[in-house]
Scaffold this active site. Structure first.
Site, mmCIF file in Angstrom:
data_model
loop_
_atom_site.group_PDB
_atom_site.id
_atom_site.type_symbol
_atom_site.label_atom_id
_atom_site.label_comp_id
_atom_site.label_asym_id
_atom_site.label_seq_id
_atom_site.Cartn_x
_atom_site.Cartn_y
_atom_site.Cartn_z
ATOM 1 C CD GLU A 191 6.950 7.871 -1.299
ATOM 2 O OE1 GLU A 191 7.758 6.964 -1.504
ATOM 3 O OE2 GLU A 191 6.043 7.797 -0.447
ATOM 4 C CG HIS A 205 14.480 7.708 4.396
ATOM 5 N ND1 HIS A 205 14.288 9.065 4.457
ATOM 6 C CD2 HIS A 205 13.377 7.195 3.787
ATOM 7 C CE1 HIS A 205 13.111 9.365 3.922
ATOM 8 N NE2 HIS A 205 12.538 8.240 3.504
ATOM 9 N NE ARG A 249 14.055 6.727 -0.107
ATOM 10 C CZ ARG A 249 13.109 5.910 0.319
ATOM 11 N NH1 ARG A 249 13.421 4.743 0.832
ATOM 12 N NH2 ARG A 249 11.848 6.254 0.256
ATOM 13 C CG HIS A 298 14.876 3.496 5.034
ATOM 14 N ND1 HIS A 298 13.956 3.618 6.046
ATOM 15 C CD2 HIS A 298 14.159 3.454 3.868
ATOM 16 C CE1 HIS A 298 12.727 3.656 5.531
ATOM 17 N NE2 HIS A 298 12.827 3.537 4.214
ATOM 18 N NE ARG A 333 13.288 0.330 -0.534
ATOM 19 C CZ ARG A 333 12.396 1.113 0.064
ATOM 20 N NH1 ARG A 333 11.181 1.248 -0.442
ATOM 21 N NH2 ARG A 333 12.709 1.767 1.161
#
Ligand code: FAD
Ligand code: SIN
Length: 541
Positions: free
Chosen positions: A117, A238, A284, A345, A380
């Site tokens: 990811e 997100h 992200r 998110h 995060r």
């Protein structure tokens, strides 16, 4: 039954709460409260998986460095080291409790399949196809059901913590008041140790990947009890949720980009390489901001995510849930790009704890998304949340066990819940309107890109709403909507106040008035305590 007496009270039945509860049940009686059905938890919706160093090619240093890089200079290094290093043990415990992560045949060897990811420099995400959270909840739910002295009270909403405040020593938590949604009665749940594991607060935004339970109750209860709350400005969006009016921000896992999916404009142009050398696999915050910027630049409703170049059979097998859901809305992701937009998110901030899950109140612990350990810093890293929740549930349990073994204090008596002058709610529109207003103004004024002016305007409106909700709260009989609304407005205020404090852009907090990162002045956590906040007029909820 009032009061309910138990050794351990666990508020929340997601990964953090259940793992703690299963371990605690070997020592004493455990009561778990969940405010809806057992599967209504962010955990049950997790797709991508749980990050942990697993392959021989990977290393703790690499996972630590990736986490620090994503956190944009604000992670607490000891927290990162501890949580990353204990990751494999926590994952092994999940496996021993029955979690079946996806396995593959790797050159004749049967091994766990490791996903990739954004922000990770190695494959290290254990997953159960694209339904990791559901599988973890199944396993933990079954393990919990087999524990004889563990009871799960569904549809019980914790309202506030029961706190003893001795004149000279540290305050002590002895459980919580909890509303039964079935009987509409408020009970005292008296416990020798309490864990807050209430998850996130995505419902504070109009568009969110989170289920309805995510209203930040743990943060609001802790804040009212006087515990410092930190880093609330870092709300993670997100990058990729399905853009469809009926899809309710259905998440399209980052694991798709990990397996080669490309973000495209309507004319097919890929754009991420213009924003970051890692393109689709950038952290992200970078990807969400890039999408937001392209949508604003071109006046688009959405951008597109394209995995149609991978073999259809592979996509169907690796992402069966996402494939089916998209198909139900008329999009076949094996054939063409699907429309996506960002949505709220994950709450990187929360209730401040030490590395044993301890809060500033004795016998009160916090773990999972509701807690702020310092792991995530300003942003995060993908799949580090399930990791943190599992590791911190184990650590909180160990700390609670040690604390209880040392002392045998008895709880003071707490009064029964007093409904006072409260009457039945006649005008529900006051509740529904306030819910809607908070969520809309957070989305419009406190989103991916911020400005001082919009934040100040949001704060003024939120303060007024908070006062209205406060007076309404004490005049009406409790129900879960009202409890959540009172909590939601506090969470909104904490996000806005934290964002206003930070006069720089870092990680998930980007403001056009202070567009650069400023390590000289702002390399510290934003901490808010109840006593620092001045009410507009009367006393706030
Ligand atoms: P939750 O799982 O949210 O559980 C909270 C519990 O608290 C619930 O049982 C709820 O009923 C209860 N509760 C709340 N308030 C009260 C109250 N007042 N009284 C009683 N009970 C209460 N993270 C990853 O690491 N990897 C992923 O792949 C991933 N994918 C995700 C996909 C989606 C769609 C979402 C929404 C999140 C995802 N995340 C992922 C984030 C991760 O799932 C969560 O951060 C994590 O599961 C939180 O676990 P938790 O135990 O802290 O809280
Ligand atoms: C995802 O599958 O993209 C979610 C992963 C996460 O939130 O960590």
């Amino acid at each position: 039954m009032d009061p309910i007496r138990t050794d351990f009270l666990v508020i929340g039945g997601g990964i953090a709460g259940l793992l703690f509860a299963i371990k605690a049940s070997r020592l004493g009686s455990v009561t778990v409260l969940t405010k809806a059905g057992s599967n209504e938890a962010n955990t049950a919706y997790a797709q991508g998986g749980i990050a942990s160093v697993w392959s021989v090619d990977d290393s703790f240093e690499s996972h630590v460095n990736d986490t620090l890089r994503a956190g944009d200079g604000l992670c607490n290094r000891p927290a990162v080291e501890a949580i990353v290093r204990e990751g494999p043990d926590a994952v092994r415990e999940l496996i021993s409790l029955g979690t079946r992560f996806t396995r593959i045949d790797a050159g004749g060897e049967d091994e766990y399949d490791l996903g990739r990811e954004g922000g990770h420099s190695h494959r290290r995400v254990l997953h159960a196809q694209d339904l990791t959270g559901r599988e973890i909840m199944r396993a933990l739910g079954e393990a919990a059901a087999a524990c004889s002295n563990l009871q799960i009270l569904e549809n019980h909403v914790a309202v506030d913590l029961l706190i003893e405040r001795p004149p000279v020593s540290q305050p002590i938590c002895w459980g919580a008041y909890a509303l039964s949604k079935t009987t509409r009665k408020v009970h005292r749940v008296i416990a020798r140790a309490t864990l807050l594991a209430t998850g996130g607060a995505g419902k504070v935004y109009l568009y969110t990947t989170n289920p309805d339970i995510a209203s930040g109750d743990g943060v609001a209860m802790a804040y009212r009890a006087g515990i410092p709350i930190a880093n609330m400005e870092f709300y993670q969006f997100h990058p990729t949720c399905l853009f469809h009016p009926a899809a309710k921000s259905f998440l399209i896992s980052e694991a798709l980009r990990g397996e080669g999916a490309i973000l495209r404009l309507p004319d097919g142009t890929a754009f991420m390489a213009r924003y970051h050398p890692d393109a689709e696999l950038a952290p992200r915050d970078v990807v969400a901001r890039a999408i937001d910027s392209e949508m604003k630049r071109l006046g688009l409703d959405c951008v597109y995510l394209d995995i149609s170049h991978r073999p259809a059979s592979y996509v169907r097998e690796r992402f069966p849930n996402i494939y089916k859901r998209c198909l139900s809305y008329g999009y076949d992701l094996t054939e063409r790009p699907i429309p996506v937009v960002p949505a709220a998110h994950y709450m990187c901030g929360g209730v401040m704890t030490d590395l044993e899950g301890r809060t500033t109140i004795g016998r009160l612990y916090a773990a999972g998304e509701t807690a702020m350990t310092g792991l995530h810093g300003a942003n995060r890293l993908a799949s580090n949340s399930l990791l943190e929740a599992a590791v911190m549930a184990r650590r909180s349990f160990a700390a609670a066990r040690d604390e209880l073994s040392k002392d045998s204090k008895r709880p003071p008596s707490f009064p029964e819940w007093d409904p006072g002058r409260a009457a039945r709610t006649e005008e529900r529109v006051l509740i529904t309107h306030s819910w809607d207003e908070i969520r809309r103004l957070m989305w419009n004024y406190v989103g991916i890109v911020r400005s001082d002016r919009r934040l100040e305007r949001a704060l003024r409106r939120i303060q007024l709403l908070k006062e209205e909700i406060h007076s309404y709260y004490w005049d009406h009989l409790l129900d879960s909507d009202l409890i959540e609304l009172r909590n939601l407005v506090i969470v909104a205020e904490l996000v806005v106040r934290s964002a206003l404090k930070r006069k720089e852009s870092r990680g998930l907090h980007y403001t056009i008035d202070h567009p650069s990162r400023d390590d000289n002045h702002w390399r510290y956590d934003t901490v808010i305590r109840r006593e620092d906040v001045q009410p507009l007029t009367g006393s706030p909820a």
